[in-house]
Write a protein that holds these residues in place. Structure first.
Motif, mmCIF file in Angstrom:
data_model
loop_
_atom_site.group_PDB
_atom_site.id
_atom_site.type_symbol
_atom_site.label_atom_id
_atom_site.label_comp_id
_atom_site.label_asym_id
_atom_site.label_seq_id
_atom_site.Cartn_x
_atom_site.Cartn_y
_atom_site.Cartn_z
ATOM 1 N N THR A 236 0.807 -1.217 0.000
ATOM 2 C CA THR A 236 0.000 0.000 0.000
ATOM 3 C C THR A 236 0.845 1.274 0.000
ATOM 4 O OG1 THR A 236 -0.130 -0.106 2.398
ATOM 5 C CG2 THR A 236 -1.946 -1.123 1.158
ATOM 6 N N THR A 237 2.140 1.160 -0.108
ATOM 7 C CA THR A 237 2.998 2.345 -0.132
ATOM 8 C C THR A 237 2.748 3.112 -1.427
ATOM 9 O OG1 THR A 237 4.677 1.205 1.135
ATOM 10 C CG2 THR A 237 5.362 3.180 -0.042
ATOM 11 N N THR A 238 2.321 4.354 -1.298
ATOM 12 C CA THR A 238 2.114 5.178 -2.473
ATOM 13 C C THR A 238 3.441 5.822 -2.866
ATOM 14 O OG1 THR A 238 1.624 7.167 -1.203
ATOM 15 C CG2 THR A 238 -0.247 5.725 -1.744
ATOM 16 N N GLN A 239 3.480 6.383 -4.057
ATOM 17 C CA GLN A 239 4.688 7.074 -4.505
ATOM 18 C C GLN A 239 5.030 8.211 -3.542
ATOM 19 O OE1 GLN A 239 6.754 6.366 -6.869
ATOM 20 N NE2 GLN A 239 5.670 4.959 -8.183
ATOM 21 N N LYS A 240 4.013 8.968 -3.123
ATOM 22 C CA LYS A 240 4.251 10.106 -2.232
ATOM 23 C C LYS A 240 4.871 9.646 -0.913
ATOM 24 C CE LYS A 240 1.953 14.008 -0.035
ATOM 25 N NZ LYS A 240 0.704 14.721 0.159
ATOM 26 N N GLU A 241 4.408 8.509 -0.404
ATOM 27 C CA GLU A 241 4.916 8.019 0.880
ATOM 28 C C GLU A 241 6.407 7.693 0.820
ATOM 29 O OE1 GLU A 241 2.109 4.857 1.475
ATOM 30 O OE2 GLU A 241 1.007 6.022 2.959
ATOM 31 N N LYS A 242 6.933 7.435 -0.369
ATOM 32 C CA LYS A 242 8.364 7.161 -0.491
ATOM 33 C C LYS A 242 9.191 8.384 -0.096
ATOM 34 C CE LYS A 242 8.026 3.726 -4.158
ATOM 35 N NZ LYS A 242 8.357 3.421 -5.556
ATOM 36 N N PHE A 243 8.647 9.574 -0.327
ATOM 37 C CA PHE A 243 9.370 10.817 -0.029
ATOM 38 C C PHE A 243 9.119 11.329 1.378
ATOM 39 C CE2 PHE A 243 9.869 11.009 -4.591
ATOM 40 C CZ PHE A 243 11.033 11.717 -4.768
ATOM 41 N N LEU A 244 7.980 10.979 1.969
ATOM 42 C CA LEU A 244 7.592 11.545 3.257
ATOM 43 C C LEU A 244 8.645 11.309 4.328
ATOM 44 C CD1 LEU A 244 3.798 10.664 3.533
ATOM 45 C CD2 LEU A 244 4.854 12.807 2.815
ATOM 46 N N GLY A 245 8.824 12.313 5.175
ATOM 47 C CA GLY A 245 9.746 12.179 6.289
ATOM 48 C C GLY A 245 10.896 13.164 6.209
ATOM 49 N N LYS A 246 11.890 12.890 7.031
ATOM 50 C CA LYS A 246 13.055 13.764 7.174
ATOM 51 C C LYS A 246 14.255 13.079 6.527
ATOM 52 C CE LYS A 246 15.030 16.663 10.785
ATOM 53 N NZ LYS A 246 14.967 16.990 12.218
ATOM 54 N N TRP A 247 14.950 13.837 5.692
ATOM 55 C CA TRP A 247 16.120 13.340 4.954
ATOM 56 C C TRP A 247 17.336 14.151 5.351
ATOM 57 C CZ3 TRP A 247 15.639 9.246 1.530
ATOM 58 C CH2 TRP A 247 14.327 8.857 1.235
ATOM 59 N N LEU A 248 18.443 13.478 5.629
ATOM 60 C CA LEU A 248 19.681 14.125 6.036
ATOM 61 C C LEU A 248 20.651 14.169 4.862
ATOM 62 C CD1 LEU A 248 21.663 13.762 9.221
ATOM 63 C CD2 LEU A 248 22.787 13.037 7.138
ATOM 64 N N GLY A 249 21.283 15.317 4.704
ATOM 65 C CA GLY A 249 22.300 15.460 3.678
ATOM 66 C C GLY A 249 23.493 16.217 4.215
ATOM 67 N N GLU A 250 24.664 15.942 3.647
ATOM 68 C CA GLU A 250 25.877 16.653 4.056
ATOM 69 C C GLU A 250 26.517 17.254 2.820
ATOM 70 O OE1 GLU A 250 30.119 15.851 6.323
ATOM 71 O OE2 GLU A 250 28.524 14.373 6.475
ATOM 72 N N ASP A 251 26.821 18.551 2.913
ATOM 73 C CA ASP A 251 27.422 19.270 1.795
ATOM 74 C C ASP A 251 28.535 20.150 2.342
ATOM 75 O OD1 ASP A 251 27.782 20.250 -0.799
ATOM 76 O OD2 ASP A 251 26.380 21.893 -0.474
ATOM 77 N N LYS A 252 29.755 19.869 1.938
ATOM 78 C CA LYS A 252 30.914 20.643 2.376
ATOM 79 C C LYS A 252 30.946 20.780 3.903
ATOM 80 C CE LYS A 252 31.115 23.046 -1.957
ATOM 81 N NZ LYS A 252 30.192 23.835 -2.719
ATOM 82 N N SER A 253 30.804 19.669 4.574
ATOM 83 C CA SER A 253 30.843 19.564 6.033
ATOM 84 C C SER A 253 29.655 20.202 6.742
ATOM 85 C CB SER A 253 32.141 20.139 6.596
ATOM 86 O OG SER A 253 33.242 19.456 6.053
ATOM 87 N N GLU A 254 28.681 20.707 6.009
ATOM 88 C CA GLU A 254 27.461 21.231 6.616
ATOM 89 C C GLU A 254 26.395 20.151 6.543
ATOM 90 O OE1 GLU A 254 26.935 25.999 6.343
ATOM 91 O OE2 GLU A 254 26.306 24.845 4.612
ATOM 92 N N ILE A 255 25.713 19.937 7.666
ATOM 93 C CA ILE A 255 24.639 18.951 7.699
ATOM 94 C C ILE A 255 23.318 19.690 7.656
ATOM 95 C CG2 ILE A 255 23.512 17.199 9.120
ATOM 96 C CD1 ILE A 255 26.280 16.381 10.084
ATOM 97 N N GLY A 256 22.433 19.217 6.801
ATOM 98 C CA GLY A 256 21.118 19.821 6.676
ATOM 99 C C GLY A 256 20.070 18.750 6.467
ATOM 100 N N TYR A 257 18.831 19.167 6.549
ATOM 101 C CA TYR A 257 17.713 18.250 6.407
ATOM 102 C C TYR A 257 16.722 18.785 5.381
ATOM 103 C CZ TYR A 257 19.463 16.476 10.838
ATOM 104 O OH TYR A 257 20.270 15.963 11.834
#
Length: 135
Positions: free
Chosen positions: A17-38
């Motif tokens: 029952t996972t919809t396409q939208k549900e794949k993106f839902l939530g909090k995602w962490l990324g690191e760029d040039k030693s900076e961490i963001g969400y």
């Protein structure tokens, strides 16, 4: 035999029952040039960027003294997936789009690239970032 097939196979489709939208839902962490963001996608269609504790986006936020909101739309019919963010000043209705592309490498890892100059990126390059789902 075909009844047994139906009995066992159809429930498998119903359980997925996972919809396409549900794949993106939530909090995602990324690191760029030693900076961490969400990057945060919520179920109501709002998105937010969080860097060093500062949140830009969501249902309501302030930027340069003005109240705004940030929504997102996702086009799953393209490859890579198109992800667009719309920043809107609530009082005037003025808006600006941030155009992006995304590709899942697995269910918890997302390659992401976006442009702030109204031109959609066409590939994942040095400006891209790998996002990991926050569990």
């Amino acid at each position: 035999m075909k009844y047994l097939f139906t009995f066992f196979i159809i429930p498998l489709f119903l359980l997925n029952t996972t919809t396409q939208k549900e794949k993106f839902l939530g909090k995602w962490l990324g690191e760029d040039k030693s900076e961490i963001g969400y990057l945060i996608f919520d179920n109501e269609g709002y998105a937010a960027f969080e860097i060093e504790g500062q949140v830009m986006g969501g249902k309501e936020f302030y930027m340069k003294g003005q109240k705004g909101k940030m929504t997102y739309t996702i086009n799953y019919q393209t490859s890579p997936i198109e992800v667009d963010f719309t920043l809107t000043k609530i009082q005037s209705g003025e808006s600006k789009k941030i155009l992006g592309i995304a590709k899942f490498t697995d269910k918890n890892t997302l390659n992401f690239n976006m442009s702030f100059d109204s031109v959609r990126p066409t590939e994942f390059d040095d400006n891209s970032i790998v996002l990991k789902r926050v569990q």
